[in-house]
Scaffold this active site. Structure first.
Site, PDB file in Angstrom:
ATOM      1  CE  LYS A   1       4.695   7.133 -11.714  1.00  0.00           C
ATOM      2  NZ  LYS A   1       4.503   7.443 -10.285  1.00  0.00           N
TER       3      LYS A   1
HETATM    4  P1  NAD Z   1       7.996  -2.205  -6.848  1.00  0.00           P
HETATM    5  O1  NAD Z   1       8.274  -2.650  -8.231  1.00  0.00           O
HETATM    6  O2  NAD Z   1       9.140  -1.978  -5.919  1.00  0.00           O
HETATM    7  O3  NAD Z   1       6.997  -3.246  -6.150  1.00  0.00           O
HETATM    8  C1  NAD Z   1       5.796  -3.640  -6.732  1.00  0.00           C
HETATM    9  C2  NAD Z   1       5.301  -4.847  -5.967  1.00  0.00           C
HETATM   10  O4  NAD Z   1       4.029  -5.234  -6.465  1.00  0.00           O
HETATM   11  C3  NAD Z   1       6.224  -6.064  -6.119  1.00  0.00           C
HETATM   12  O5  NAD Z   1       6.308  -6.744  -4.886  1.00  0.00           O
HETATM   13  C4  NAD Z   1       5.492  -6.913  -7.143  1.00  0.00           C
HETATM   14  O6  NAD Z   1       5.814  -8.290  -7.060  1.00  0.00           O
HETATM   15  C5  NAD Z   1       4.058  -6.637  -6.735  1.00  0.00           C
HETATM   16  N1  NAD Z   1       3.074  -6.964  -7.750  1.00  0.00           N
HETATM   17  C6  NAD Z   1       3.090  -6.721  -9.080  1.00  0.00           C
HETATM   18  N2  NAD Z   1       2.012  -7.226  -9.672  1.00  0.00           N
HETATM   19  C7  NAD Z   1       1.293  -7.815  -8.679  1.00  0.00           C
HETATM   20  C8  NAD Z   1       0.069  -8.533  -8.656  1.00  0.00           C
HETATM   21  N3  NAD Z   1      -0.645  -8.736  -9.759  1.00  0.00           N
HETATM   22  N4  NAD Z   1      -0.367  -9.002  -7.464  1.00  0.00           N
HETATM   23  C9  NAD Z   1       0.341  -8.801  -6.322  1.00  0.00           C
HETATM   24  N5  NAD Z   1       1.501  -8.125  -6.294  1.00  0.00           N
HETATM   25  C10 NAD Z   1       1.960  -7.651  -7.458  1.00  0.00           C
HETATM   26  O7  NAD Z   1       7.104  -0.894  -6.962  1.00  0.00           O
HETATM   27  P2  NAD Z   1       6.848   0.217  -5.846  1.00  0.00           P
HETATM   28  O8  NAD Z   1       7.810   1.320  -6.085  1.00  0.00           O
HETATM   29  O9  NAD Z   1       6.739  -0.415  -4.514  1.00  0.00           O
HETATM   30  O10 NAD Z   1       5.423   0.764  -6.303  1.00  0.00           O
HETATM   31  C11 NAD Z   1       4.197   0.141  -5.895  1.00  0.00           C
HETATM   32  C12 NAD Z   1       3.068   1.132  -6.081  1.00  0.00           C
HETATM   33  O11 NAD Z   1       3.330   2.294  -5.280  1.00  0.00           O
HETATM   34  C13 NAD Z   1       2.892   1.667  -7.505  1.00  0.00           C
HETATM   35  O12 NAD Z   1       1.534   1.951  -7.716  1.00  0.00           O
HETATM   36  C14 NAD Z   1       3.667   2.955  -7.491  1.00  0.00           C
HETATM   37  O13 NAD Z   1       3.270   3.852  -8.502  1.00  0.00           O
HETATM   38  C15 NAD Z   1       3.318   3.450  -6.113  1.00  0.00           C
HETATM   39  N6  NAD Z   1       4.227   4.445  -5.548  1.00  0.00           N
HETATM   40  C16 NAD Z   1       5.562   4.208  -5.440  1.00  0.00           C
HETATM   41  C17 NAD Z   1       6.384   5.166  -4.860  1.00  0.00           C
HETATM   42  C18 NAD Z   1       7.841   4.933  -4.625  1.00  0.00           C
HETATM   43  O14 NAD Z   1       8.466   5.752  -3.928  1.00  0.00           O
HETATM   44  N7  NAD Z   1       8.443   3.866  -5.100  1.00  0.00           N
HETATM   45  C19 NAD Z   1       5.840   6.380  -4.429  1.00  0.00           C
HETATM   46  C20 NAD Z   1       4.465   6.601  -4.541  1.00  0.00           C
HETATM   47  C21 NAD Z   1       3.671   5.611  -5.099  1.00  0.00           C
END
Ligand code: NAD
Length: 429
Positions: free
Chosen positions: A119
Site C-alpha cells: 500500500k
Molecule cells: P474514495 O476516496 O473514492 O471514497 C471515499 C468515500 O468515503 C468518499 O465518499 C468520502 O467522502 C467518504 N468519507 C470519508 N470520510 C468519511 C466519513 N468520516 N464519514 C462518511 N464518509 C466518509 O475512496 P474509495 O476508493 O471508494 O475507498 C473506500 C474504501 O474502500 C477504502 O477503505 C479503500 O481502502 C477501500 N477499497 C477501495 C478499492 C478501490 O478499488 N478503490 C478497492 C478495495 C478497497
C-alpha cells in the site's frame, strides 16, 4: 527469533493509523493461533518486508513550494509481486499504510491472485489541490517510488483520494523515465491507455456479488431489501448503484460532508450529479440529513461500510441492526466490535473478501497488459464473479465446519497460504 518491528498497539492507541495496525496485528495473531504457526513464521508474517518514506517538493499554483510526505510499504511478496493501492488522504501515515499493506497480502492470498501485499500514499487532502497541483504531487511521488515499483515488482492501483486519472499520470511518469510505455506498472488506468473493462466498478461489483451470496445464505431477499451506505466514492457509489439495480432500496448514504436519508429510496444518479457540483452529497434535494452514527444504527437489511478504517467499535457495535454488514472498506470494523456484532446475529462479510473485486480485476488488467490483449466487460465480470464466489464459498464453508467467525475463516485461509509459500521458499541466504 526475528525482531518484530510492528507490535499490537494498546487499545487506547492514539492515531487512526496505530489503531489500524493494532487491528491488523490482532487479526493476524488470531489466525496464527488458530493455525498454530510457529513463532518464527509469525514474526515474518507480522513484519513489513520493505518500507519507503519519501519527501518531495511541489510548486503550488500561488508560486509557493510545499514539501509532501509519501509512503510505500511492501508487506510480503512470498506469493508474487507486491500489489496495493495509493491513498491521498490527510490521515495517511506510515502506520496506516502498514496496516493496509498487510490486509492486501491476505486479500491477494484469499482470492488466489499471484500477488503479495503493498500500500502507499501521500499525506494530503486532494480536495485542497488544483488539478495541476494533484498532477505535480502524483508525478513527483511516482518518481520517488520508481526504484521499487514496476510490473514485476510492485504494482499500485487507486484507493481513497485517487482515481483513474491519477493512475494515468503515474503510468506516464514511469513510462517517460523508461522511454517507452509501461502499462503494467499500475492498474485502474483509463480504458484508452490499457485499463480493463469493468475495473472502475470492480470493487463495487465484488461487494454486490458477496452481498448477494451472503443474502442467499441467510435467506434474505435482496430485491426487497433496504440498504444504508457509508462513503460515496469509487467503491460506495458503485456498490449503491449496483445494489439499486437489483431492486434493493438505498435509504441512507453518508460522505465526508454529511449524509442524506430518504426512507422511500434515494436516487443514486441524482446524488452523483449533486456530488459533482457540490463536492458532497449532503443537502441533495428531497432528502433529510443524517450522520454516521444514526446511519450505523438504522433498521436496514444491509449496512455497507465504504469509507475508512475503524468506524464500528465496541462503542457503537451494539447499535447495529442490519442483518448483513458488508465491509466494502478496508478495516472498517475494529476487532473490539466483532464479538458484539456476532452476539447480535449480524452476518459480517469480512473486508478481505467483500472488497476484493478491485484487486481481482486489477490482476485481470495486469494480465491483459502483459498479454497485450483485452477482454470484454462480460468476460471480466464473469471471471470476477467466479473468482470472488469461489473464495466466498471457502470462507463460509470453513466458518460453518469449524464453527468460527467468518473473519477468522477468511484470515486463516489467507495466512495459511502465505505461510505455506514462505515455508516453501525458505530463508535466503
Ligand atoms: P474514495 O476516496 O473514492 O471514497 C471515499 C468515500 O468515503 C468518499 O465518499 C468520502 O467522502 C467518504 N468519507 C470519508 N470520510 C468519511 C466519513 N468520516 N464519514 C462518511 N464518509 C466518509 O475512496 P474509495 O476508493 O471508494 O475507498 C473506500 C474504501 O474502500 C477504502 O477503505 C479503500 O481502502 C477501500 N477499497 C477501495 C478499492 C478501490 O478499488 N478503490 C478497492 C478495495 C478497497
Amino acid at each position: 527469533m526475528i525482531q518484530q518491528p510492528i507490535q499490537a498497539a494498546s487499545p487506547a492507541a492514539a492515531t487512526p493509523g496505530q489503531r489500524a495496525v493494532a487491528a491488523a496485528v490482532a487479526q493476524l495473531d488470531a489466525a496464527a493461533e488458530y493455525l498454530q504457526l510457529d513463532g518464527d513464521l509469525r514474526a515474518i508474517l507480522r513484519s513489513p518486508q520493505r518500507e519507503l518514506i519519501v519527501r518531495f517538493p511541489v510548486k503550488m499554483d500561488d508560486g509557493s513550494v510545499r514539501v509532501f510526505t509519501g509512503y510505500r510499504v511492501q508487506h510480503n511478496t512470498a506469493r508474487g509481486p507486491a500489489k496495493g493501492g495509493l491513498r491521498f488522504h490527510p490521515q495517511t501515515d506510515l502506520d496506516d499504510v502498514r496496516a493496509l499493506a498487510m490486509w492486501m497480502t491476505w486479500k491477494c492470498a484469499l482470492m488466489n491472485v499471484p500477488f503479495g501485499g503493498a500500500k502507499g500514499g501521500v499525506t494530503c487532502d486532494p480536495r485542497d489541490l488544483s488539478a495541476r497541483e494533484l498532477e505535480g504531487v502524483t508525478r513527483r511521488f511516482a518518481t520517488e517510488l520508481s526504484p521499487i515499483v514496476g510490473p514485476d515488482s510492485d504494482i499500485p492501483a487507486p484507493d481513497v483520494g485517487t482515481n483513474a486519472q491519477v493512475m494515468a499520470w503515474f503510468m506516464d511518469t514511469l513510462s517517460m523515465h523508461a522511454g517507452y510505455s509501461i502499462p503494467g506498472v499500475v492498474t485502474g488506468k483509463p480504458l484508452s491507455i490499457g485499463g480493463s473493462a469493468g475495473r472502475a466498478d470492480a470493487t463495487g461489483q465484488g461487494v454486490l456479488y458477496t452481498i448477494e451470496d451472503a443474502a442467499r445464505r441467510i435467506g434474505l431477499d435482496l430485491a426487497n431489501a433496504t440498504v444504508a451506505v457509508q462513503g460515496f466514492g469509487n467503491v460506495g457509489e458503485a456498490a449503491a448503484r449496483l445494489l439499486h439495480e437489483t431492486g434493493a432500496r438505498i435509504v441512507a448514504v453518508t460522505d465526508i460532508g454529511g449524509g442524506v436519508e430518504r426512507p422511500e429510496g434515494l436516487d443514486g444518479a441524482v446524488l452523483a450529479r449533486y456530488l459533482q457540483e457540490h463536492g458532497t452529497i449532503a443537502g441533495a434535494p428531497g432528502t433529510r440529513p443524517i450522520d454516521n452514527e444514526r446511519l450505523f444504527g438504522l433498521d436496514v437489511d444491509v449496512l455497507v461500510l465504504a469509507a475508512l478504517e475503524g468506524q464500528i467499535t465496541d462503542a457503537n457495535a451494539g447499535n447495529v441492526r442490519a442483518r448483513i454488514l458488508a465491509e466494502a472498506a478496508n478495516g472498517p470494523t475494529d476487532p473490539s466490535a466483532d464479538p458484539i456484532l456476532a452476539s447480535r446475529g449480524v452476518t459480517v462479510i469480512p473486508d478481505i473478501l467483500c472488497n476484493a473485486g478491485g484487486v481481482i480485476v486489477s490482476y485481470f488488467e495486469w494480465t491483459q497488459n502483459r498479454a497485450a490483449f483485452s477482454w470484454s466487460r462480460e468476460e471480466v465480470n464473469d471471471r470476477l464473479r467466479r473468482q470472488i464466489l469461489t473464495a466466498a464459498d471457502q470462507v463460509w464453508q470453513r466458518a460453518a465446519s469449524e464453527r468460527i467467525p467468518p473473519r477468522l475463516a477468511a484470515h486463516s485461509l489467507a495466512v495459511e497460504r502465505v505461510a505455506d509459500a514462505t515455508r516453501l521458499r525458505g530463508l535466503y541466504p
